[in-house]
Design a protein around this motif. Structure first.
Motif, short mmCIF file in Angstrom:
data_model
loop_
_atom_site.label_atom_id
_atom_site.label_comp_id
_atom_site.label_asym_id
_atom_site.label_seq_id
_atom_site.Cartn_x
_atom_site.Cartn_y
_atom_site.Cartn_z
N THR A 28 0.77 -1.30 0.07
CA THR A 28 0.01 -0.06 -0.03
C THR A 28 0.99 1.23 -0.04
O THR A 28 0.49 2.12 -0.63
CB THR A 28 -0.99 -0.01 1.06
N TRP A 29 1.81 1.43 0.72
CA TRP A 29 2.85 2.45 0.98
C TRP A 29 3.65 2.64 -0.46
O TRP A 29 3.90 3.56 -1.04
CB TRP A 29 3.66 2.40 1.96
N ALA A 30 4.09 1.35 -1.21
CA ALA A 30 4.55 1.44 -2.32
C ALA A 30 3.56 2.27 -3.49
O ALA A 30 3.95 2.89 -4.23
CB ALA A 30 5.08 0.24 -2.93
N ARG A 31 2.46 1.71 -3.25
CA ARG A 31 1.33 2.51 -4.33
C ARG A 31 1.30 3.88 -4.02
O ARG A 31 1.32 4.75 -4.80
CB ARG A 31 0.04 1.60 -4.08
N ILE A 32 1.21 4.51 -2.85
CA ILE A 32 0.77 5.91 -2.52
C ILE A 32 2.22 6.29 -2.98
O ILE A 32 2.14 7.66 -3.49
CB ILE A 32 0.82 5.94 -0.95
N ALA A 33 3.52 5.96 -2.77
CA ALA A 33 4.92 6.45 -3.14
C ALA A 33 4.66 6.86 -4.62
O ALA A 33 5.14 7.87 -5.04
CB ALA A 33 5.64 5.79 -2.63
N ALA A 34 4.23 6.12 -5.36
CA ALA A 34 4.04 5.97 -6.89
C ALA A 34 3.20 6.99 -7.49
O ALA A 34 3.37 7.49 -8.46
CB ALA A 34 3.90 4.83 -7.24
N VAL A 100 10.20 5.66 4.26
CA VAL A 100 11.24 5.68 3.35
C VAL A 100 10.78 5.49 1.88
O VAL A 100 11.08 5.92 0.98
CB VAL A 100 12.17 4.37 3.62
N LEU A 101 9.59 4.69 1.77
CA LEU A 101 8.87 4.43 0.50
C LEU A 101 8.27 5.61 -0.13
O LEU A 101 8.45 5.93 -1.39
CB LEU A 101 7.88 3.41 0.48
N PHE A 102 7.81 6.63 0.77
CA PHE A 102 7.61 7.84 0.72
C PHE A 102 8.40 8.74 -0.35
O PHE A 102 8.33 9.50 -1.17
CB PHE A 102 6.77 8.56 1.54
N VAL A 103 9.56 8.73 0.30
CA VAL A 103 10.83 9.43 -0.23
C VAL A 103 11.48 8.81 -1.38
O VAL A 103 12.04 9.40 -2.38
CB VAL A 103 11.96 9.78 0.92
N LEU A 104 11.59 7.39 -1.55
CA LEU A 104 12.48 6.66 -2.54
C LEU A 104 12.24 6.88 -3.80
O LEU A 104 13.28 7.57 -4.68
CB LEU A 104 12.35 5.21 -2.21
N GLY A 106 11.08 9.94 -5.43
CA GLY A 106 11.82 11.19 -5.55
C GLY A 106 13.18 11.41 -5.34
O GLY A 106 13.80 11.94 -6.08
N LEU A 107 13.68 10.45 -4.34
CA LEU A 107 15.33 10.37 -4.41
C LEU A 107 15.94 9.77 -5.72
O LEU A 107 16.79 10.72 -6.23
CB LEU A 107 15.62 9.38 -3.37
N VAL A 108 15.22 8.75 -6.45
CA VAL A 108 15.78 8.07 -7.54
C VAL A 108 15.89 9.02 -8.65
O VAL A 108 16.62 9.21 -9.54
CB VAL A 108 15.34 6.74 -7.77
N ALA A 109 14.59 9.65 -8.73
CA ALA A 109 14.38 10.73 -9.96
C ALA A 109 15.12 11.78 -9.84
O ALA A 109 15.64 12.10 -10.90
CB ALA A 109 12.64 10.95 -10.09
N ILE A 110 15.12 12.28 -8.73
CA ILE A 110 15.97 13.79 -8.80
C ILE A 110 17.38 13.54 -8.71
O ILE A 110 18.13 14.39 -9.45
CB ILE A 110 15.73 14.41 -7.26
N MET A 111 18.13 12.26 -8.47
CA MET A 111 19.30 12.06 -8.50
C MET A 111 19.59 11.63 -10.00
O MET A 111 20.58 12.22 -10.35
CB MET A 111 19.74 10.63 -7.71
N PRO A 313 7.62 12.26 -8.37
CA PRO A 313 6.90 11.85 -7.16
C PRO A 313 7.89 12.34 -5.71
O PRO A 313 8.92 12.24 -5.97
CB PRO A 313 6.74 10.26 -7.25
N GLY A 314 7.05 12.24 -4.86
CA GLY A 314 7.73 12.32 -3.51
C GLY A 314 7.69 13.73 -3.03
O GLY A 314 7.13 14.81 -3.70
#
Length: 468
Positions: A28-34, A100-104, A106-111, A313-314
């Motif tokens: 569920t949290w992975a879905r929300i993060a996406a 962590v999933l909420f941030v992940l 965005g972290l990958v995309a911004i990097m 996202p994020g």
């Protein structure tokens, strides 16, 4: 027949099923993060739709209660709300996974975007994209001023607080933390003295009739692990303080205060303590320091970073990762620029978000005690009003650097005022910014639509030789 209908209605209103497993929570949290696009308002709306309306893990009142508690804390409220609900459902592990999933993403995309920006930022196509995004981001920041202002400036006192904060930061360059501290103190005293202008507190959505807490998985009771406990609080605080501050202390011990990594660690650790008022308010502080004090990037590049954060996202505050990346990329020391940039970006993210877990795990068990605290609610109201002025400063500051090629500084009589060189005006950038503002305010186009069309327009203008 009547009994049958009553039973059917009760089943419809009851929780969908058993208490969710930890693995279901992860999914569920992975879905929300996406799906966490659109800034804090959009992210909170996604969480509400999935967790309250669809899953019925918790009800309207508990969701609003959690949100208002997160509004009282420094840091991104949407991410902290995810940590809080994850903790409420599945204890500490659930809170860590949710946060962590909420941030992940965005972290990958911004990097990835930071690497592209640093290596290929001079390529015409990339320049065109960010040229267009600047205009869109400028319109979105002005829209944020209006949106937050409508919610926060409920009376003349709040309007005066917003005006005073704008003048303090734009005209006199008063530091953001000092403005927030002063506003909070004024509100706290006003609340304790029951001044009508400071009543109401909070800036979350009003509770509405909908999913009743009693008809959800959590129900109305407080879970055993959510009750205050001295030993638990001290243990959590000690672990998270070490995780947060140990890298900063190690960098200072190894390299001293003149190293870019130590500067990043100290600055963003300090920022994590004073980031009240949402991402846009924080960005005014970051822009003031990262551009003016440390010289990590130029004003236009700060807008480019905000464009990245708006389109990924994020949490919006992930733009700080771009700031840390560029600061280390340009001052790599003995490392390669790309390696230094990646480490600088990761370090920024670590010291920005680790404190969020500390605030939640340490403070959440006491949330019931804070719920009706008149002074804290009034302090939040005053801080939110002051934040309107701070965000207006950010919008004006961005506008000057988008529309004009040269912006000087007037210093005298205690003032430190940005003054544009009128002959350096950029007509194309000004026109594109006006069109973006019209699209947001008059046509009421969505954020992603405005960002996409502005980027496309920027590319077209760049190809035609009319871009940056």
């Amino acid at each position: 027949m009547t009994e049958t209908l009553r039973t059917a209605r009760d089943e419809d209103a009851a929780p969908a099923g058993r208490f969710p497993s930890f693995s279901e929570g992860v999914r569920t949290w992975a879905r929300i993060a996406a799906l966490s696009f659109g800034g804090p308002a959009g992210q909170i709306a996604v969480m509400h739709r999935i967790l309250v309306e669809e899953k019925r893990w918790l009800g309207e009142k508990r969701f609003l209660h959690a949100l208002n508690f997160c509004m009282l804390l420094p840091g991104p409220e949407a991410q902290q709300l995810a940590v809080y609900i994850g903790w409420l459902m599945h204890r500490t592990a659930g809170g860590i996974v949710a946060g962590v999933l909420f941030v992940l993403p965005g972290l990958v995309a911004i990097m990835a975007l930071s690497v592209i920006y640093a290596l290929y930022g001079n390529v015409g196509f990339v320049q065109g994209v960010f040229f267009g995004l600047k205009a869109a981001v400028l319109a979105i920041v002005f829209e944020a001023v209006l949106r937050i202002g409508r919610r926060a400036l409920r009376n003349a006192t709040m309007v005066w607080l917003a005006a005073a904060s704008f003048i303090a930061i734009f005209v006199f360059a008063v530091p953001f933390p000092l403005i927030i501290a002063a506003a909070g103190l004024i509100g706290y005293i006003g609340g304790l003295r029951r001044v009508a202008a400071f009543s109401g507190g909070g800036h979350g959505p009003a509770a509405k009739a909908g999913v009743d807490d009693a008809r959800t998985v959590l129900g109305e009771t407080i879970p055993a692990h959510a009750r205050p406990g001295g030993t638990r609080a001290l243990t959590v605080a000690a672990v998270l303080l070490v995780l947060w501050l140990a890298p900063t202390a190690a960098l200072l011990a190894a390299f001293g205060t003149g190293n870019v990594f130590a500067d990043i660690a100290v600055f963003f650790s300090q920022m994590a303590v004073v980031t009240f008022g949402g991402a846009y308010a924080v960005l005014a502080y970051v822009a003031q320091e990262a551009v003016g004090t440390y010289g990590w990037l130029a004003p236009g590049e700060m807008l480019d970073g905000l464009g990245m954060a708006e389109t990924t996202p994020g949490p919006l505050i992930m733009v700080t990762q771009f700031v840390g990346f560029m600061g280390a990329f340009r001052d790599p020391g003995t490392l390669s620029p790309l390696t230094a940039g990646i480490l600088g970006g990761l370090l920024t993210t670590w010291v920005t978000f680790t404190p969020c877990f500390l605030w939640i795990f340490l403070g959440a068990p006491y949330v019931e005690r804070l719920r009706d605290n008149r002074g804290l609610a009034a302090a939040l109201s005053a801080i939110t009003a002051a934040v309107v002025g701070v965000i207006l400063n950010l919008a004006v500051w961005f506008a000057l650097h988008v529309v004009f090629g040269e912006v000087g500084t007037f210093e005298g009589f205690g003032m430190k005022l940005a003054v544009p060189e009128l002959e350096s005006i950029r007509p194309i950038a000004a026109a594109l910014s006006v069109l973006a503002v019209l699209a947001v305010f008059r046509l009421r186009w969505g954020m992603m639509t405005v960002l996409g069309l502005s980027a496309a327009a920027g590319v077209a203008l760049q190809l035609a030789g009319l871009g940056a």
